[in-house]
Scaffold this motif. Structure first.
Motif, PDB file in Angstrom:
ATOM      1  N   HIS A  72      -4.015 -44.019 -63.139  1.00  0.00           N
ATOM      2  CA  HIS A  72      -5.406 -44.460 -63.102  1.00  0.00           C
ATOM      3  C   HIS A  72      -5.680 -45.112 -64.454  1.00  0.00           C
ATOM      4  CE1 HIS A  72      -9.705 -44.686 -62.695  1.00  0.00           C
ATOM      5  NE2 HIS A  72      -9.824 -44.057 -63.846  1.00  0.00           N
ATOM      6  N   ALA A  73      -6.198 -46.314 -64.429  1.00  0.00           N
ATOM      7  CA  ALA A  73      -6.508 -47.041 -65.667  1.00  0.00           C
ATOM      8  C   ALA A  73      -5.309 -47.040 -66.615  1.00  0.00           C
ATOM      9  CB  ALA A  73      -7.747 -46.447 -66.341  1.00  0.00           C
ATOM     10  N   ARG A  74      -4.136 -47.273 -66.057  1.00  0.00           N
ATOM     11  CA  ARG A  74      -2.876 -47.385 -66.813  1.00  0.00           C
ATOM     12  C   ARG A  74      -2.435 -46.074 -67.439  1.00  0.00           C
ATOM     13  NH1 ARG A  74      -2.788 -50.805 -71.070  1.00  0.00           N
ATOM     14  NH2 ARG A  74      -0.565 -51.072 -70.704  1.00  0.00           N
ATOM     15  N   ARG A  75      -3.035 -44.956 -67.027  1.00  0.00           N
ATOM     16  CA  ARG A  75      -2.632 -43.647 -67.557  1.00  0.00           C
ATOM     17  C   ARG A  75      -2.143 -42.772 -66.407  1.00  0.00           C
ATOM     18  NH1 ARG A  75      -7.368 -41.796 -71.670  1.00  0.00           N
ATOM     19  NH2 ARG A  75      -6.113 -39.899 -71.554  1.00  0.00           N
ATOM     20  N   LYS A  76      -1.298 -41.793 -66.740  1.00  0.00           N
ATOM     21  CA  LYS A  76      -0.639 -41.000 -65.691  1.00  0.00           C
ATOM     22  C   LYS A  76      -1.478 -39.785 -65.310  1.00  0.00           C
ATOM     23  CE  LYS A  76       3.745 -38.581 -64.859  1.00  0.00           C
ATOM     24  NZ  LYS A  76       5.191 -38.635 -65.086  1.00  0.00           N
ATOM     25  N   LEU A  77      -1.829 -39.764 -64.020  1.00  0.00           N
ATOM     26  CA  LEU A  77      -2.650 -38.688 -63.467  1.00  0.00           C
ATOM     27  C   LEU A  77      -1.779 -37.611 -62.835  1.00  0.00           C
ATOM     28  CD1 LEU A  77      -5.738 -38.316 -63.003  1.00  0.00           C
ATOM     29  CD2 LEU A  77      -5.482 -39.761 -60.967  1.00  0.00           C
ATOM     30  N   SER A  78      -0.659 -38.031 -62.273  1.00  0.00           N
ATOM     31  CA  SER A  78       0.165 -37.091 -61.505  1.00  0.00           C
ATOM     32  C   SER A  78       1.632 -37.492 -61.569  1.00  0.00           C
ATOM     33  CB  SER A  78      -0.302 -37.120 -60.040  1.00  0.00           C
ATOM     34  OG  SER A  78       0.591 -36.423 -59.203  1.00  0.00           O
ATOM     35  N   GLY A  79       2.495 -36.468 -61.564  1.00  0.00           N
ATOM     36  CA  GLY A  79       3.932 -36.707 -61.525  1.00  0.00           C
ATOM     37  C   GLY A  79       4.569 -35.890 -60.411  1.00  0.00           C
ATOM     38  N   ILE A  80       5.697 -36.356 -59.935  1.00  0.00           N
ATOM     39  CA  ILE A  80       6.365 -35.730 -58.791  1.00  0.00           C
ATOM     40  C   ILE A  80       7.851 -35.583 -59.079  1.00  0.00           C
ATOM     41  CG2 ILE A  80       7.002 -36.118 -56.348  1.00  0.00           C
ATOM     42  CD1 ILE A  80       4.217 -37.599 -56.161  1.00  0.00           C
ATOM     43  N   LEU A  81       8.369 -34.410 -58.744  1.00  0.00           N
ATOM     44  CA  LEU A  81       9.798 -34.141 -58.945  1.00  0.00           C
ATOM     45  C   LEU A  81      10.387 -33.620 -57.643  1.00  0.00           C
ATOM     46  CD1 LEU A  81      12.330 -33.645 -60.744  1.00  0.00           C
ATOM     47  CD2 LEU A  81      11.416 -31.353 -61.181  1.00  0.00           C
ATOM     48  N   GLN A 138      -6.760 -31.572 -74.379  1.00  0.00           N
ATOM     49  CA  GLN A 138      -5.842 -30.599 -73.771  1.00  0.00           C
ATOM     50  C   GLN A 138      -4.602 -31.277 -73.179  1.00  0.00           C
ATOM     51  OE1 GLN A 138      -8.706 -28.887 -70.980  1.00  0.00           O
ATOM     52  NE2 GLN A 138      -8.367 -26.896 -71.909  1.00  0.00           N
ATOM     53  N   LEU A 139      -4.671 -32.584 -73.004  1.00  0.00           N
ATOM     54  CA  LEU A 139      -3.562 -33.281 -72.351  1.00  0.00           C
ATOM     55  C   LEU A 139      -2.355 -33.377 -73.278  1.00  0.00           C
ATOM     56  CD1 LEU A 139      -5.657 -36.070 -70.623  1.00  0.00           C
ATOM     57  CD2 LEU A 139      -4.272 -34.343 -69.448  1.00  0.00           C
ATOM     58  N   PRO A 140      -1.148 -33.383 -72.700  1.00  0.00           N
ATOM     59  CA  PRO A 140       0.042 -33.502 -73.542  1.00  0.00           C
ATOM     60  C   PRO A 140       0.157 -34.891 -74.165  1.00  0.00           C
ATOM     61  CG  PRO A 140       0.655 -33.413 -71.210  1.00  0.00           C
ATOM     62  CD  PRO A 140      -0.830 -33.215 -71.281  1.00  0.00           C
ATOM     63  N   PRO A 141       1.034 -35.047 -75.141  1.00  0.00           N
ATOM     64  CA  PRO A 141       1.200 -36.367 -75.768  1.00  0.00           C
ATOM     65  C   PRO A 141       1.809 -37.380 -74.791  1.00  0.00           C
ATOM     66  CG  PRO A 141       2.768 -34.758 -76.660  1.00  0.00           C
ATOM     67  CD  PRO A 141       1.878 -34.015 -75.739  1.00  0.00           C
ATOM     68  N   PRO A 142       1.759 -38.658 -75.150  1.00  0.00           N
ATOM     69  CA  PRO A 142       2.323 -39.692 -74.275  1.00  0.00           C
ATOM     70  C   PRO A 142       3.780 -39.413 -73.920  1.00  0.00           C
ATOM     71  CG  PRO A 142       1.046 -40.700 -76.033  1.00  0.00           C
ATOM     72  CD  PRO A 142       1.122 -39.238 -76.343  1.00  0.00           C
ATOM     73  N   GLY A 143       4.144 -39.832 -72.727  1.00  0.00           N
ATOM     74  CA  GLY A 143       5.506 -39.636 -72.236  1.00  0.00           C
ATOM     75  C   GLY A 143       6.359 -40.870 -72.462  1.00  0.00           C
ATOM     76  N   PRO A 144       7.442 -41.006 -71.681  1.00  0.00           N
ATOM     77  CA  PRO A 144       8.375 -42.127 -71.852  1.00  0.00           C
ATOM     78  C   PRO A 144       7.659 -43.475 -71.777  1.00  0.00           C
ATOM     79  CG  PRO A 144       9.202 -40.550 -70.239  1.00  0.00           C
ATOM     80  CD  PRO A 144       7.825 -40.101 -70.593  1.00  0.00           C
ATOM     81  N   GLY A 145       8.044 -44.362 -72.691  1.00  0.00           N
ATOM     82  CA  GLY A 145       7.439 -45.691 -72.703  1.00  0.00           C
ATOM     83  C   GLY A 145       6.012 -45.668 -73.215  1.00  0.00           C
ATOM     84  N   GLY A 146       5.594 -44.525 -73.798  1.00  0.00           N
ATOM     85  CA  GLY A 146       4.239 -44.434 -74.334  1.00  0.00           C
ATOM     86  C   GLY A 146       3.180 -44.222 -73.260  1.00  0.00           C
ATOM     87  N   LEU A 147       3.595 -43.803 -72.054  1.00  0.00           N
ATOM     88  CA  LEU A 147       2.645 -43.610 -70.960  1.00  0.00           C
ATOM     89  C   LEU A 147       1.724 -42.422 -71.269  1.00  0.00           C
ATOM     90  CD1 LEU A 147       1.735 -44.527 -68.152  1.00  0.00           C
ATOM     91  CD2 LEU A 147       3.491 -43.030 -67.171  1.00  0.00           C
ATOM     92  N   VAL A 148       0.436 -42.715 -71.347  1.00  0.00           N
ATOM     93  CA  VAL A 148      -0.551 -41.709 -71.767  1.00  0.00           C
ATOM     94  C   VAL A 148      -1.037 -40.930 -70.537  1.00  0.00           C
ATOM     95  CG1 VAL A 148      -2.800 -41.393 -72.885  1.00  0.00           C
ATOM     96  CG2 VAL A 148      -1.274 -43.227 -73.647  1.00  0.00           C
ATOM     97  N   PRO A 149      -1.055 -39.586 -70.603  1.00  0.00           N
ATOM     98  CA  PRO A 149      -1.563 -38.823 -69.476  1.00  0.00           C
ATOM     99  C   PRO A 149      -3.091 -38.904 -69.367  1.00  0.00           C
ATOM    100  CG  PRO A 149      -0.747 -37.347 -71.187  1.00  0.00           C
ATOM    101  CD  PRO A 149      -0.554 -38.742 -71.683  1.00  0.00           C
ATOM    102  N   THR A 150      -3.574 -38.621 -68.194  1.00  0.00           N
ATOM    103  CA  THR A 150      -5.021 -38.506 -67.995  1.00  0.00           C
ATOM    104  C   THR A 150      -5.253 -37.397 -66.980  1.00  0.00           C
ATOM    105  OG1 THR A 150      -7.066 -39.744 -67.559  1.00  0.00           O
ATOM    106  CG2 THR A 150      -5.194 -40.219 -66.124  1.00  0.00           C
ATOM    107  N   SER A 151      -6.502 -37.114 -66.696  1.00  0.00           N
ATOM    108  CA  SER A 151      -6.848 -36.112 -65.690  1.00  0.00           C
ATOM    109  C   SER A 151      -8.021 -36.653 -64.878  1.00  0.00           C
ATOM    110  CB  SER A 151      -7.251 -34.796 -66.350  1.00  0.00           C
ATOM    111  OG  SER A 151      -8.495 -34.967 -67.021  1.00  0.00           O
TER     112      SER A 151
END
Ligand code: BTN
Length: 240
Positions: free
Chosen positions: A103-112, A135-148
């Motif tokens: 959402h808005a270029r940030r990661k809302l959900s991940g699936i494994l 409370q969100l974790p730091p950016p992931g691979p490629g600088g992908l920023v989490p969101t909620s």
């Protein structure tokens, strides 16, 4: 699909638990909190206590879905999450191949998705619901920023309603795949990766760049003419 849902307050990883249980098809384990959540490509998945929807579903595709087509299962889960978030939260979301919900270029959900020795496929879904920005974790691979959902402006999102909607949608798409049908059209419609210049970080420290041109019949991402089955995709253009 009849889902059999069990809820626990806390566990290490719902994926690990269901893989170990090797239980019947349709088993779903929801954890209010995970202490050792697992992410794709051997990473950890961290969610602040009580602020995320974290659950896993066990499927037994057996002969109905041959191994080459099982890559569609996590993609189906991505479509199910995106559909539920759109319908219940009225948010614009898209999928970054294979199944990050943005959402808005940030990661809302991940699936494994993980497979057991007996052929069970466990699909684990983590959806950030009420975490605040700090409370969100730091950016992931490629600088992908989490969101909620809360950060995206939906502080009242209901995890139980989202769970029900996701399972309902996933069950219907699983039935399509089991019947030999395709969900490629729906996946492509959700996938914001297609048409974009991308960098793909492949397992084994290899990288490739090019335009994402399509999804093949096994759910792999086509970068120019090369089919990619696993890796981190980084969108190089400034859009979702
Ligand atoms: C990723 O984006 O790397 C995938 C994250 C998957 C997280 C979910 S949370 C529920 C399930 N249990 C786990 O340990 N992982 C998945």
């Amino acid at each position: 699909m009849n889902w059999d849902v069990t809820v626990v307050e806390e566990t290490g990883s719902t994926n690990a638990d269901l893989l170990k249980s090797d239980g019947p098809e349709g088993s779903v384990l929801v954890a209010r909190h995970q202490t050792a959540g697992r992410g794709r490509l051997g990473r950890t998945w961290h969610t602040p206590k009580g602020e995320a929807l974290t659950f896993s579903a066990l499927l037994r595709p057996d002969a109905a879905i041959p191994p080459s087509r099982r890559g569609w299962l996590p993609l189906a889960a991505g479509v199910a999450v995106a559909t539920a978030v759109r319908d219940l939260c009225d948010l614009t979301v898209s999928l970054k191949w294979p199944n990050d919900v943005l959402h808005a270029r940030r990661k809302l959900s991940g699936i494994l998705a993980e497979q057991s020795a007996s052929g069970a496929v466990v699909i684990g879904i983590g959806l950030n619901v009420s975490a605040t920005e700090d409370q969100l974790p730091p950016p992931g691979p490629g600088g992908l920023v989490p969101t909620s959902l809360a950060v995206a402006g939906r502080p009242d999102a209901e995890p139980d309603a989202l769970l029900a909607a996701i399972l309902d949608d996933l069950g219907r798409r699983y039935d399509v795949l089991r019947a030999g049908g395709s969900i490629r059209g729906e996946y492509v419609a959700w996938c914001g990766t297609l048409g974009q210049p991308v960098r793909v970080e492949l397992p084994g420290d290899k990288t490739m760049t090019g335009t994402a041109t399509g999804i093949d019949e096994d759910g792999r991402l086509l970068v120019e003419t090369v089919a990619v089955s696993a890796g981190d995709v980084i969108h190089l253009r400034l859009q979702s």
